[in-house]
Design an enzyme around this catalytic site. Structure first.
Site, short mmCIF file in Angstrom:
data_model
loop_
_atom_site.label_atom_id
_atom_site.label_comp_id
_atom_site.label_asym_id
_atom_site.label_seq_id
_atom_site.Cartn_x
_atom_site.Cartn_y
_atom_site.Cartn_z
N LYS A 55 41.06 51.27 38.47
CA LYS A 55 40.31 50.43 39.42
C LYS A 55 40.89 50.58 40.83
O LYS A 55 40.15 50.70 41.80
CB LYS A 55 40.35 48.96 38.96
CG LYS A 55 39.50 48.72 37.72
CD LYS A 55 39.67 47.35 37.10
CE LYS A 55 38.82 47.27 35.83
NZ LYS A 55 38.95 46.01 35.08
N GLN A 99 42.43 40.89 34.65
CA GLN A 99 42.25 41.94 33.65
C GLN A 99 42.41 41.35 32.25
O GLN A 99 43.43 40.72 31.94
CB GLN A 99 43.30 43.06 33.89
CG GLN A 99 43.18 44.23 32.94
CD GLN A 99 41.90 45.03 33.15
OE1 GLN A 99 41.46 45.29 34.27
NE2 GLN A 99 41.26 45.42 32.04
N ASP A 122 33.70 39.80 38.13
CA ASP A 122 33.48 40.09 36.71
C ASP A 122 32.30 39.29 36.14
O ASP A 122 31.89 39.51 35.01
CB ASP A 122 34.74 39.77 35.89
CG ASP A 122 35.45 41.03 35.42
OD1 ASP A 122 34.88 42.12 35.61
OD2 ASP A 122 36.56 40.92 34.87
#
Ligand code: NAP
Length: 285
Positions: A55, A99, A122
């Protein structure tokens, strides 16, 4: 013999990342800051470290600043929540995520609620997931959004089609089902307590596998001509393996995603896209 054509996530994602990079450069001068993404990593899970590294690299290449916050595995829910609240206030950050997976002692439903809903790249904040269910404008979770983008790119029509989603997590399975529903597919969601999954998959025009069980889906479970999307990633000695037995299922499917090179790169490209969209809303509106 292989019949299936490949849904090429690697190439599609590279094109998308390049387009995002151009857009980010074009925006400089119009908007005050550079887009910024904060990633919070809790613990030392090796796979998570790899994903976070990917990322960061993708951000760098697209001209997006990335900020990594690495916390020890022993971090409490309140410490994580405090960090997320601090990041909320950082004007250089337009998108943020934790994460997953995180250590089991952390109350994720509590922590995720402390993320500023406008920075939730997200799409896992309850408000954003709720808006998704209601069909309202929202932040779509990166992986399901990437799957939908790939299907559209290859002209795969979903209207009236029977779709089976394997897996019901909040980050993949459930939002995936909602996006398919919004595209007028008829959706069945299977999970670990589902009985006779093969009967359902054999009737499907499209299968999205997201259960984390290596090579679970075999050709015998798939109707000829089915479109098969493999979200699963398992790290075995021989490398990365998906939830689909690629060689076997390729004999009967019409389209299929490989692992690696399918959904994984699309997830990262969609993370950049979501970050750019959050930036435009927060910074340039
Ligand atoms: P998760 O939170 O562990 O959820 C797994 C889901 O699969 C659960 O709903 C579980 O059912 C179901 N399940 C497990 N075993 C099953 C079985 N034998 N039959 C039917 N259902 C079963 O995982 P996740 O975060 O959704 O991720 C799923 C997979 O996708 C993992 O391999 C992950 O690494 C991968 N992933 C890939 C990407 C990407 O970018 N390619 C992104 C995210 C995740 P219950 O709810 O009943 O427990």
């Amino acid at each position: 013999m292989s019949n299936a054509k490949v849904l090429d996530g690697r190439r599609t994602a590279a094109e998308l990342r390049a387009a995002i990079g151009v857009k980010v450069r074009d925006l400089q001068g119009e908007c005050r800051r550079v887009p910024g993404l904060a990633v919070v990593l809790v613990g030392d899970d090796p796979a998570s470290k790899v994903y976070v590294g990917q990322k960061e690299k993708a951000c760098r290449e697209a001209g997006i600043r990335s900020f990594l916050h690495h916390l020890p595995a022993s971090t409490s829910t309140s410490t994580l929540t405090e960090l997320l609240e601090d990041i909320n206030k950082d004007p250089d950050v337009h998108g943020m995520l934790v994460q997953l997976p995180i250590p089991g002692h952390i109350d994720w439903t509590e922590a995720v609620r402390s993320i500023d809903v406008r920075k939730d790249v997200d799409g896992t904040h309850p408000l954003n997931l709720g808006r998704l269910v209601m069909g309202l404008d929202t932040v779509e979770p990166c992986t399901p959004r990437g799957v939908m983008y790939l299907l559209k790119k290859y002209g795969i029509d979903l209207s009236g089609k029977r779709a089976v989603v394997l897996g019901r997590s909040n980050i993949v399975g459930k939002p995936m089902a909602q996006l398919l529903l919004a595209a007028d597919a008829t959706v069945t969601v299977c999970h670990s307590k589902s009985i006779d999954i093969e009967t359902m998959t054999r009737e499907a025009d499209i299968i999205i596998a997201a259960i984390g069980r290596p090579e679970f889906l075999k050709a015998s479970m798939v109707k000829p001509g089915c479109v098969v999307v493999d979200v699963g990633i398992s790290r075995l000695d021989g490398g990365l393996v998906g939830d689909v037995d690629f060689q076997d299922v390729s004999r009967v499917a019409s389209w299929i995603t490989p692992v690696p090179g399918g959904v994984g790169p699309m997830t990262i490209a969609m993370l950049l896209q979501n970050t750019l969209e959050r930036y435009l809303e927060l910074e340039c509106a």
